[in-house]
Design a protein around this motif. Structure first.
Motif, PDB file in Angstrom:
ATOM      1  N   ALA A  49     -11.791   9.427  -4.512  1.00 45.08           N
ATOM      2  CA  ALA A  49     -10.963   8.675  -3.559  1.00 45.08           C
ATOM      3  C   ALA A  49     -11.316   7.207  -3.509  1.00 45.08           C
ATOM      4  CB  ALA A  49     -11.114   9.271  -2.155  1.00 45.08           C
ATOM      5  N   ALA A  50     -12.296   6.773  -4.303  1.00 49.83           N
ATOM      6  CA  ALA A  50     -12.758   5.392  -4.203  1.00 49.83           C
ATOM      7  C   ALA A  50     -11.635   4.403  -4.470  1.00 49.83           C
ATOM      8  CB  ALA A  50     -13.903   5.165  -5.190  1.00 49.83           C
ATOM      9  N   ASP A  51     -10.837   4.654  -5.524  1.00 48.38           N
ATOM     10  CA  ASP A  51      -9.767   3.729  -5.844  1.00 48.38           C
ATOM     11  C   ASP A  51      -8.717   3.700  -4.741  1.00 48.38           C
ATOM     12  OD1 ASP A  51     -10.925   2.995  -8.178  1.00 48.38           O
ATOM     13  OD2 ASP A  51      -9.786   4.359  -9.448  1.00 48.38           O
ATOM     14  N   THR A  52      -8.462   4.869  -4.147  1.00 52.46           N
ATOM     15  CA  THR A  52      -7.449   4.957  -3.093  1.00 52.46           C
ATOM     16  C   THR A  52      -7.859   4.163  -1.866  1.00 52.46           C
ATOM     17  OG1 THR A  52      -6.893   7.161  -3.874  1.00 52.46           O
ATOM     18  CG2 THR A  52      -6.104   6.551  -1.681  1.00 52.46           C
ATOM     19  N   ILE A  53      -9.152   4.220  -1.520  1.00 49.80           N
ATOM     20  CA  ILE A  53      -9.608   3.592  -0.289  1.00 49.80           C
ATOM     21  C   ILE A  53      -9.966   2.119  -0.489  1.00 49.80           C
ATOM     22  CG2 ILE A  53     -11.385   3.666   1.496  1.00 49.80           C
ATOM     23  CD1 ILE A  53      -9.350   5.914   1.619  1.00 49.80           C
ATOM     24  N   TRP A  54     -10.726   1.839  -1.527  1.00 46.81           N
ATOM     25  CA  TRP A  54     -11.303   0.505  -1.629  1.00 46.81           C
ATOM     26  C   TRP A  54     -10.487  -0.455  -2.485  1.00 46.81           C
ATOM     27  CZ3 TRP A  54     -14.158   0.329   2.238  1.00 46.81           C
ATOM     28  CH2 TRP A  54     -14.996   1.401   2.606  1.00 46.81           C
ATOM     29  N   ARG A  55      -9.666   0.059  -3.405  1.00 48.03           N
ATOM     30  CA  ARG A  55      -8.907  -0.837  -4.268  1.00 48.03           C
ATOM     31  C   ARG A  55      -7.433  -0.440  -4.311  1.00 48.03           C
ATOM     32  NH1 ARG A  55     -13.568  -0.033  -7.227  1.00 48.03           N
ATOM     33  NH2 ARG A  55     -12.581   1.469  -8.624  1.00 48.03           N
ATOM     34  N   PRO A  56      -6.771  -0.509  -3.168  1.00 47.04           N
ATOM     35  CA  PRO A  56      -5.347  -0.133  -3.147  1.00 47.04           C
ATOM     36  C   PRO A  56      -4.493  -1.274  -3.664  1.00 47.04           C
ATOM     37  CG  PRO A  56      -6.062  -0.765  -0.966  1.00 47.04           C
ATOM     38  CD  PRO A  56      -7.251  -0.945  -1.882  1.00 47.04           C
ATOM     39  N   ASP A  57      -4.397  -1.434  -5.010  1.00 48.23           N
ATOM     40  CA  ASP A  57      -3.770  -2.612  -5.599  1.00 48.23           C
ATOM     41  C   ASP A  57      -2.317  -2.788  -5.166  1.00 48.23           C
ATOM     42  OD1 ASP A  57      -6.118  -3.177  -6.918  1.00 48.23           O
ATOM     43  OD2 ASP A  57      -5.588  -2.027  -8.701  1.00 48.23           O
ATOM     44  N   GLU A  58      -1.534  -1.707  -5.193  1.00 48.43           N
ATOM     45  CA  GLU A  58      -0.126  -1.833  -4.826  1.00 48.43           C
ATOM     46  C   GLU A  58       0.023  -2.218  -3.356  1.00 48.43           C
ATOM     47  OE1 GLU A  58       2.016   1.649  -5.815  1.00 48.43           O
ATOM     48  OE2 GLU A  58       1.612   1.536  -7.967  1.00 48.43           O
ATOM     49  N   PHE A  59      -0.813  -1.595  -2.513  1.00 49.52           N
ATOM     50  CA  PHE A  59      -0.752  -1.919  -1.084  1.00 49.52           C
ATOM     51  C   PHE A  59      -1.127  -3.385  -0.865  1.00 49.52           C
ATOM     52  CE2 PHE A  59      -2.733  -2.288   3.103  1.00 49.52           C
ATOM     53  CZ  PHE A  59      -1.728  -1.780   3.910  1.00 49.52           C
ATOM     54  N   SER A  60      -2.184  -3.842  -1.531  1.00 45.80           N
ATOM     55  CA  SER A  60      -2.613  -5.238  -1.385  1.00 45.80           C
ATOM     56  C   SER A  60      -1.517  -6.190  -1.837  1.00 45.80           C
ATOM     57  CB  SER A  60      -3.893  -5.479  -2.190  1.00 45.80           C
ATOM     58  OG  SER A  60      -4.953  -4.692  -1.696  1.00 45.80           O
ATOM     59  N   ALA A  61      -0.837  -5.838  -2.927  1.00 51.12           N
ATOM     60  CA  ALA A  61       0.236  -6.697  -3.423  1.00 51.12           C
ATOM     61  C   ALA A  61       1.390  -6.760  -2.428  1.00 51.12           C
ATOM     62  CB  ALA A  61       0.723  -6.186  -4.779  1.00 51.12           C
ATOM     63  N   ASP A  62       1.735  -5.602  -1.843  1.00 51.03           N
ATOM     64  CA  ASP A  62       2.807  -5.581  -0.841  1.00 51.03           C
ATOM     65  C   ASP A  62       2.423  -6.403   0.379  1.00 51.03           C
ATOM     66  OD1 ASP A  62       4.646  -4.130  -2.222  1.00 51.03           O
ATOM     67  OD2 ASP A  62       4.095  -2.194  -1.354  1.00 51.03           O
ATOM     68  N   LEU A  63       1.160  -6.268   0.798  1.00 55.47           N
ATOM     69  CA  LEU A  63       0.687  -7.010   1.960  1.00 55.47           C
ATOM     70  C   LEU A  63       0.754  -8.510   1.704  1.00 55.47           C
ATOM     71  CD1 LEU A  63      -0.565  -6.683   4.792  1.00 55.47           C
ATOM     72  CD2 LEU A  63      -2.809  -6.747   3.707  1.00 55.47           C
ATOM     73  N   GLU A  64       0.335  -8.928   0.516  1.00 47.83           N
ATOM     74  CA  GLU A  64       0.369 -10.348   0.169  1.00 47.83           C
ATOM     75  C   GLU A  64       1.810 -10.859   0.121  1.00 47.83           C
ATOM     76  OE1 GLU A  64      -1.393 -14.035  -0.744  1.00 47.83           O
ATOM     77  OE2 GLU A  64      -2.204 -12.143   0.012  1.00 47.83           O
ATOM     78  N   ARG A  65       2.719 -10.042  -0.409  1.00 52.06           N
ATOM     79  CA  ARG A  65       4.132 -10.431  -0.481  1.00 52.06           C
ATOM     80  C   ARG A  65       4.716 -10.620   0.923  1.00 52.06           C
ATOM     81  NH1 ARG A  65       8.453  -7.348   0.119  1.00 52.06           N
ATOM     82  NH2 ARG A  65       7.227  -5.430  -0.071  1.00 52.06           N
ATOM     83  N   LEU A  66       4.435  -9.660   1.807  1.00 50.83           N
ATOM     84  CA  LEU A  66       4.960  -9.748   3.169  1.00 50.83           C
ATOM     85  C   LEU A  66       4.354 -10.924   3.928  1.00 50.83           C
ATOM     86  CD1 LEU A  66       4.933  -5.940   4.019  1.00 50.83           C
ATOM     87  CD2 LEU A  66       6.958  -7.369   3.653  1.00 50.83           C
ATOM     88  N   TRP A  67       3.048 -11.135   3.725  1.00 52.11           N
ATOM     89  CA  TRP A  67       2.382 -12.247   4.396  1.00 52.11           C
ATOM     90  C   TRP A  67       2.998 -13.581   3.990  1.00 52.11           C
ATOM     91  CZ3 TRP A  67       0.211 -15.187   7.674  1.00 52.11           C
ATOM     92  CH2 TRP A  67      -0.552 -16.288   7.313  1.00 52.11           C
ATOM     93  N   ASN A  68       3.283 -13.755   2.703  1.00 48.93           N
ATOM     94  CA  ASN A  68       3.848 -15.017   2.245  1.00 48.93           C
ATOM     95  C   ASN A  68       5.261 -15.233   2.750  1.00 48.93           C
ATOM     96  OD1 ASN A  68       1.793 -16.362   0.658  1.00 48.93           O
ATOM     97  ND2 ASN A  68       1.924 -14.651  -0.758  1.00 48.93           N
ATOM     98  N   GLN A  69       5.971 -14.136   3.048  1.00 49.47           N
ATOM     99  CA  GLN A  69       7.304 -14.279   3.632  1.00 49.47           C
ATOM    100  C   GLN A  69       7.237 -14.813   5.060  1.00 49.47           C
ATOM    101  OE1 GLN A  69       9.363 -10.546   3.359  1.00 49.47           O
ATOM    102  NE2 GLN A  69       9.509 -10.581   1.125  1.00 49.47           N
ATOM    103  N   VAL A  70       6.248 -14.345   5.800  1.00 54.27           N
ATOM    104  CA  VAL A  70       6.160 -14.708   7.223  1.00 54.27           C
ATOM    105  C   VAL A  70       5.239 -15.912   7.441  1.00 54.27           C
ATOM    106  CG1 VAL A  70       5.739 -13.792   9.539  1.00 54.27           C
ATOM    107  CG2 VAL A  70       6.496 -12.266   7.737  1.00 54.27           C
TER     108      VAL A  70
END
Length: 413
Positions: A173-194
């Motif tokens: 589960a390490a990759d799921t918890i500590w390195r959620p690449d797709e989630f991080s990318a979505d978060l960065e995309r949403l942050w830059n919109q707002v």
């Protein structure tokens, strides 16, 4: 998996009951009982996760594969096998939770304040020294956290971290918890919109605070001091609306005044929240909700006042725990917390590992979406507001929304 789910479900109910009592009746005994229940479920879940590893690599039906994944992810904080060390960790965790409820900050004049009293002062005070004092020295949770963890040596903390790292890795589960690449990318995309909106709001508020307190207190080109934002966590800035210089429209809406005009008590406010969800087609809350929930802060004991929604038995024993004040902020929070309750009940017929919904974030997202529905039109429809204000000057209302909603979502970014 059937056996694992049955065992897990039984222990979850025991933990819910023990922690409910601990947060509503904070004593050494209730803390010990809650810590014991949490220790049991931590040990059992760790054991079940280790047993599940023998099925790694097998092709399974999607629902069964998801159950194995959720079982592994249910270990939010993997604990060591050493029973004594594990019990120490759970005991400290419970003591930190209790510290939030029973902590007091005593001022030089002898007045001792709990977290609710501190919140009230920080919402209304415009004395920067007083606000700084309460924010730095008067946050009971932070002060008592230090005291509670003082006995845990750094070496033991490092041991726990190494064990957690190995446990996550062995669970796959390490990759799921500590390195959620797709989630991080979505978060960065949403942050830059707002981000442009948030920066504009931050710049505007900072300029107004410089006008109020001067450049020696608030730097004209730096971060805003957290203690000046009207909220002990600096999450919602609506309490400093009066410092923005934007005059309220005479036809504007002050929810706190509307609630007081109706002479509502805490339970009456919750009834409005229930009415919101029943109007969407949901069943009424069970009678036990009204019998077992905590709506106001008791006068004779310490409780954890932080608002929370509970599903004790994962069936129909729904409750909220909240020290409700007659104010607009709490009216919105009630709708948010009830959103959790109705969401919880919607999943009651699912298998135990599926009863938490698709993702924890959905619970909060639904709650905040509901909060946005507390509009003048809604207040008029439920009889709290006589007339809906004209939309000719909606800047004050939109600014209030931004101070609370935009700041809340992004102030930690």
């Amino acid at each position: 998996m059937n056996k694992a789910e049955a065992r897990f479900a039984e222990l979850v109910v025991k933990v819910n009951r023990a922690t409910w009592v601990q947060e509503n009746f904070i004593t050494d005994d209730t803390e010990a009982m809650a810590a014991d229940a949490i220790d049991q479920i931590t040990a059992a879940t760790t054991e079940l996760v280790e047993q599940s590893r023998r099925f790694d690599g097998l092709t399974m039906p999607p629902d069964l594969a998801r159950k194995f994944m959720l079982l592994k992810l249910s270990l939010t904080a993997p604990a060591p096998k050493d029973p004594a060390f594990r019990k120490e960790m759970t005991t400290i965790g419970v003591s930190l939770d209790s510290a939030y409820g029973k902590g007091k900050y005593c001022r030089k004049n002898g007045e001792c304040l709990d977290i609710t009293a501190i919140e009230k002062i920080m919402a209304s005070s415009r004395n920067p020294e007083e606000l700084k004092e309460l924010w730095m020295a008067g946050t009971p949770f932070l002060r008592l956290c230090v005291r509670a963890t003082r006995g845990l040596s750094s070496s033991r903390i490092r041991v726990r971290e190494r064990w957690a790292s190995r446990t996550w890795a062995s669970c796959g589960a390490a990759d799921t918890i500590w390195r959620p690449d797709e989630f991080s990318a979505d978060l960065e995309r949403l942050w830059n919109q707002v981000r442009p909106l948030y920066l504009s709001l931050h710049t505007f508020v900072r300029a107004k605070l410089v006008e109020k307190y001067g450049p020696s207190v608030v730097l004209a080109d730096g971060p805003i001091p957290a203690h000046l934002l009207g909220n002990i966590w600096a999450q919602e800035w609506g309490n400093i609306y009066d410092l923005t210089g934007v005059k309220e429209d005479k036809g504007g809406v002050n929810v706190t005044e509307l609630l007081k005009k109706k002479n509502l008590d805490a339970k009456g406010m919750v009834k409005y929240g229930e009415g919101f969800f029943t109007s969407l087609g949901f069943e009424k809350l069970p009678p036990t909700f009204w019998e077992r929930s905590l709506f106001t802060k008791p006068a004779d004991r310490d409780v954890v006042c932080h608002a929370s929604a509970w599903d004790i038995d994962n069936k129909d024993d729904l409750r909220i725990k909240m020290c409700i004040q007659i104010r607009g902020e709490d009216f919105v929070t009630i709708h948010h917390e009830l959103g959790h309750n109705f969401y919880q009940r919607a999943y009651k017929n699912q298998p135990p590992l599926f009863q938490n919904g698709a993702n924890d974030g959905f619970h909060e997202a639904i709650g905040d979406a509901i909060a946005l529905a507390i509009t003048p039109e809604y207040l008029h429809k439920v009889g709290l507001l006589e007339n809906v204000p004209l939309g000719t000057n909606d800047v004050p209302e939109l600014l209030k929304q931004a101070l609370d909603r935009v700041a809340f979502c992004l102030s930690g970014s």
